[in-house]
Motif scaffolding. Structure first.
Motif, short mmCIF file in Angstrom:
data_model
loop_
_atom_site.label_atom_id
_atom_site.label_comp_id
_atom_site.label_asym_id
_atom_site.label_seq_id
_atom_site.Cartn_x
_atom_site.Cartn_y
_atom_site.Cartn_z
N UNK A 342 7.30 -12.68 -8.60
CA UNK A 342 8.73 -12.49 -8.34
C UNK A 342 9.54 -13.76 -8.49
N UNK A 501 -3.11 3.26 -2.53
CA UNK A 501 -2.77 4.18 -1.44
C UNK A 501 -2.67 3.46 -0.10
N UNK A 502 -3.54 2.46 0.12
CA UNK A 502 -3.52 1.78 1.42
C UNK A 502 -2.70 0.51 1.39
N UNK A 503 -2.16 0.21 0.21
CA UNK A 503 -1.23 -0.91 0.01
C UNK A 503 -1.83 -2.28 0.27
N UNK A 504 -3.12 -2.38 0.56
CA UNK A 504 -3.72 -3.68 0.81
C UNK A 504 -4.96 -3.88 -0.06
N UNK A 510 -13.59 -2.81 -11.03
CA UNK A 510 -14.03 -1.45 -11.31
C UNK A 510 -12.87 -0.62 -11.88
N UNK A 511 -11.71 -0.78 -11.22
CA UNK A 511 -10.53 -0.02 -11.66
C UNK A 511 -10.09 -0.50 -13.03
N UNK A 536 1.40 -2.15 -12.42
CA UNK A 536 2.72 -2.02 -11.82
C UNK A 536 2.77 -0.82 -10.87
N UNK A 538 0.21 0.47 -9.41
CA UNK A 538 -0.68 0.14 -8.30
C UNK A 538 0.09 -0.68 -7.26
N UNK A 540 3.33 -0.77 -6.88
CA UNK A 540 4.40 0.06 -6.35
C UNK A 540 5.47 -0.78 -5.66
N UNK A 541 5.92 -1.80 -6.35
CA UNK A 541 7.04 -2.59 -5.83
C UNK A 541 6.64 -3.75 -4.95
N UNK B 172 16.08 3.63 -6.92
CA UNK B 172 16.03 2.32 -7.59
C UNK B 172 17.15 2.19 -8.60
N UNK B 253 -0.13 7.90 4.19
CA UNK B 253 -1.38 7.85 4.95
C UNK B 253 -1.68 9.19 5.61
N UNK B 256 -2.72 11.82 3.04
CA UNK B 256 -4.09 11.59 2.56
C UNK B 256 -5.09 12.09 3.59
N UNK B 270 -2.14 9.80 -3.66
CA UNK B 270 -1.26 8.88 -2.94
C UNK B 270 0.02 8.63 -3.73
#
Lengths: 558, 354
Positions: A342, A501-504, A510-511, A536, A538, A540-541, B172, B253, B256, B270
């Protein structure tokens, strides 16, 4: 000569006639005073003019104030015949109020119906009140204008756009036409430019004025030097001088006001406001307002010029540090992808470069520790060193060793402790169309070979980061890309992008392998685009580290 | 505008029939991923008197729509679609190279909303507008808001064209439009993301909306005074959409956990839930539940998992959203409408290609 009506006592006179008087608190059973003289004295002491009429509309009473304000109203004559047109008309039409200018005063009258078809008119002199209201409204309009100007002038940091905004803002409130005369920031030329906007135009127009303009338009030279001049009515003889700035159909200007647009350093330009012939000239407050507006416009223009210079400087540096356009290399199809962390400058610590050589090309992809401009400057140094050193050493392993020494020899290198992970390779096209890649590594993630069937194989290179240790060891390997096979070099910004999905979670190898398998067979540019898109999505901002990738494939034999 | 006058003669005009035949021929080039042939075909049309707009809109864009349908129908793989798009991008580049590089009109900036990666349609608009005499800067796919703003102040364009294909990116898009307006530049919105007829464009502050490259040139010909189309964006009725967006992560979450998809579907699911929340927020932002309904209708077909289960999965997700957002009156109303919408339909007719 005056007659007194028995019950003609007026109520309170100070309430401007807005409230109905009938409901006012009158002592219930107090009989009206029978003393006609007292009534007369009371009436004459009022600050309001009082006129009463009888059932036939004949004036029965005028008090002292009425005699002063409305001398034309004479008791015993019909009110509709009096020489106060607004009052006569109101009386004739049965109107409840009137307002008029009379004998240089502003008068407002309200009618009250009395018993027996009689009427009373209460007339007040509202001249001063009116003047105060008018000046308050005018002041509000000025304040609103300056507020609007302030918010519009603050929006853009671009010089041309600010000039256009200045020209449009003053029309039609300040004048019917506005011209901003300015000189371009580059000192190379001294020709006055102009931006003009006339009431009704769709958009401002621009042009270059004759060099003589500044001398011939009175006050313009002073204003461009920063000195204000007074507005001047325009005489026909001088019209020719201004004609260069006026649209053909504008006609003869009424008054013209030239104001300087001061800014830090040098005046940013001059604002010429032109009022059409029919419109009143600029009064003292108009001039103050125009000067204030021109001052704000000048400040905005000055800020835009400064920003322009800084942005230009940043852009020049940025262009030298952004990943380059890749050269065409015969027999090889190449694509690079880049996303800086950024930063609106879009530069960072990841880089790639491709340099054509006799039999193919040399490529480099690396990651300098750190982020932003500081890291970008080091990438510039690495790229430049490579360009120079390759003149004396063409083998990847030898070159990476030289680079390590060169980076160590730069002043401050140890103190800064900046190091680079790097892949450095040569590409050679073989007669059958395959591409042979010799790759030297400096502690960088292994590049991947993507086969047409979707298999993804890492190419183990190894080695230690460049610029970290004087006695660092580097490694070299070789890989052959058959037609259809693709080599992807990437930085860890790809695999370490956190999101999902879990954002962390990290994007991970692998992906990455799975994504490459699904994109097998795509041309390098399409594959790189697809990877950037997946990363991008993945993210998600969310924020990320610098990302760079370089894809190489033997060109299709066409 | 360029139009008929540029053509060599009336016999060269692309009538509907030969345009169809040309598109067929072009699609065959795409099918074979044969970019030299596709380029030859397109440049040949230019030589034959077709305008840049004719070639790019009536052939390249038309073919792209067909590709989208083939992909939706499962006849083409993602890789095939990407390869074909890549060929078309090179064709657009080659056609663009024929446009004389001497703009006679103002400066137009073109960008795709952040998160939008399908840039071909926007690239076509860029070239058609450029062929119309404008100086065009194309910032590319998925333009981050900060880059757009910094570029605005550097370049001072007259107008920004903003492409948005999917309505769930409207929030956005609205933020980017707000930034442009604040910098004093009016925005012309483009693409189905602003509603089929651009019905949501005004609500997010756009000065005008167009559905095609030809619309863009027509709108740019008109007047877009910054005084009316710049400055503050129209304020949304309520800030409920912001409160919905704040719960996005929690909702993903929770959904899911409720759906409990197989590992390999978790990511896609997700994303789908996140986009559904975006669509809900966008629907609230523009005050139109239809935006959400369109989105769920489309998702019912696009969710991961087997076709038979998708209706149930969607119902579970919507129930989950409703539970999490129960204290927000509009969300509640919109979600109830979405849950009441008719169940899965057979066939894929009426779907929007993404």
């Amino acid at each position: 000569m005056t007659t007194t009506s028995r019950d003609g006592v007026a109520g309170p006179v100070s309430d401007d006639g807005r409230a109905t008087r009938s409901g006012a608190a009158r002592p219930p059973d107090t009989p009206p005073p029978a003393d006609a003289h007292l009534v007369r004295e009371l009436l004459d002491g009022l600050a309001e003019a009082v006129v009463t009429t009888d059932g036939h509309g004949t004036v029965t009473l005028v008090n002292a104030m009425a005699a002063a304000l409305l001398p034309q109203v004479v008791p015993g004559t019909p009110l509709i015949g009096c020489n106060v047109p607004a009052l006569a008309t109101a009386a004739r039409d049965g109107a409840g109020s009137f307002e008029t200018a009379h004998l240089g005063r502003r008068l407002r009258g309200v009618r009250r119906d009395l018993a027996g078809g009689r009427h009373a008119w209460y007339v007040r002199d509202v001249t001063e009140e009116r003047a105060r209201t008018d000046s308050l409204l005018a002041e509000r309009a000025r304040t609103a204008f300056l507020a609007r100007a302030g918010s519009r002038l603050g929006t853009s940091l671009h010089r041309e756009q600010t000039l256009r905004t200045v020209a449009t803002l003053g029309v039609p409130y300040l004048a019917d036409l506005a011209v901003v005369v300015h000189r371009l920031p580059s000192p190379a030329e001294d020709v006055p430019h102009w931006v003009r906007y006339a009431d009704g135009d769709a958009s401002p127009s621009t042009g270059v004025a004759p060099a003589t303009l500044v001398r011939t338009v009175p006050g313009l030279a002073d204003a461009l030097d920063g000195d204000p001049t007074d507005p001047s009515p325009w005489r026909d003889a001088e019209l020719a001088d201004l004609a260069a700035l006026l649209p053909g159909d504008f006609g003869c200007p009424g008054t013209v006001l030239v104001s300087p647009m001061p800014s830090a350093g040098r005046p940013a330009g001059a604002l010429i406001l032109v009022r059409a012939a029919g419109r009143p000239g600029f009064d003292r407050r108009d001039i103050e307002l125009a000067r204030e507006f021109a001052a704000r416009a000048g400040a905005a223009l000055g800020a835009a010029e400064l920003y322009g210079e800084q942005a230009h400087l940043a852009r020049v540096l940025q262009n030298s540090l952004l990943p380059p356009e890749l050269p065409a290399v015969p027999g090889v199809c190449l694509a690079g992808g880049y996303r800086a962390a950024g930063d609106s400058l879009r530069i960072g610590g990841d880089f790639y470069d491709v340099l054509p050589t006799g039999g193919g090309a040399m490529f480099a992809l690396g990651d300098v520790c750190g982020k932003g401009v500081g890291a970008a400057v080091l990438t510039g140094r690495v790229r430049q060193s490579l360009q120079t050193l390759r003149l004396v050493e063409q083998q990847p392993l030898g070159l990476i060793r030289l680079l390590n020494r060169a980076l160590f020899d730069t002043p401050d290198a140890v103190r800064r402790s900046q190091f680079t992970t790097l892949l450095l390779g040569t590409l050679t096209v073989e007669p059958d169309g395959a591409v042979r890649a010799r790759i030297a590594g400096g502690g960088h993630p292994s590049p991947l070979v993507v086969r047409p069937d979707g298999t993804v194989v890492p190419v183990q290179v190894g080695g230690m980061p460049v610029g970290a240790l004087t006695d660092a060891r580097f490694a070299e390997t070789e890989v052959r890309l058959a037609p259809g096979e693709l080599l992807l070099a990437y930085t860890d910004g790809v695999t370490e992008a956190r999101g999902g999905p879990r954002e962390v979670e990290m994007f991970g190898e692998r992906r990455l392998h799975r994504a490459l398998a699904s994109a097998a067979g795509l041309p390098p540019a399409a594959l790189v685009d697809r990877l950037l898109q997946l990363v991008d999505e993945w993210l998600d901002g969310q924020g990320h580290d610098d990302i760079a990738m370089l894809a190489v494939r033997p060109a299709e034999t066409a | 505008m360029t139009g008929a006058p540029e053509r060599a003669g009336p016999d060269r005009a692309p009538t509907r029939t030969d345009a169809t035949a040309v598109v067929e021929a072009y699609l065959r080039c795409l099918d074979a991923a044969d970019h030299p042939a596709a380029t030859r075909l397109a440049l040949g049309l230019l030589d034959g008197g077709w305008t840049v707009a004719d070639v790019l809109v009536d052939v390249v864009a038309a073919a792209q729509r067909e590709i989208g349908l083939r992909w939706l129908a499962g006849r083409w793989s993602v890789a095939q679609e990407h390869a074909a798009t890549h060929v078309s991008e090179q064709v657009v580049g080659a056609v663009g190279a024929r446009i004389p590089p001497a703009p006679t009109r103002g400066h137009v900036l073109l960008a795709c909303v952040e998160g939008e990666w399908h840039a071909l349609a926007a690239r076509i608009v860029a070239e058609v507008v450029r062929a119309d005499g404008w100086r065009v800067t194309f910032l590319g796919a998925s333009v981050p808001g900060r880059h757009l703003v910094s570029y605005l102040h550097q370049a001072g364009p007259d107008t920004v064209l903003l492409s948005c294909v999917q309505p769930h990116r409207l929030i956005r898009a609205g933020r980017m439009i707000e930034a442009c307006r604040a910098a004093g530049v009016p925005v012309v919105a483009g693409g189905p993301g602003f509603g089929v007829d651009g019905r949501w464009a005004a609500a997010v502050g756009a000065a005008a909306w167009g559905g095609s490259a030809r619309d863009a040139t027509r709108l740019l010909d008109g007047s877009l005074p910054p005084a009316t189309h710049a400055g503050r964006s129209p304020a949304p009725d309520a800030d409920e959409y912001l409160r919905v967006l704040r719960r996005r992560r929690d909702i993903v979450q929770a959904a899911l956990a409720a759906v409990d998809p197989p590992e390999e579907d978790a990511e896609a699911l997700a994303n789908a839930v996140a986009h559904l929340v975006d669509a809900l927020a966008a629907a609230i932002r523009v005050g139109d539940p239809q935006l959400l309904l369109d989105h769920t209708t489309w998702q019912r077909e696009a969710l991961p998992g087997s076709r038979n289960d998708r209706g149930d999965v969607l119902a579970t997700i919507l129930a989950c959203c409703a539970e999490m957002l129960v204290e927000h009156p509009r969300s509640d109303r919109y979600l109830r409408a979405a849950r009441a919408a008719p169940g899965p339909r057979t066939g894929r007719a009426g779907l929007r290609p993404s």
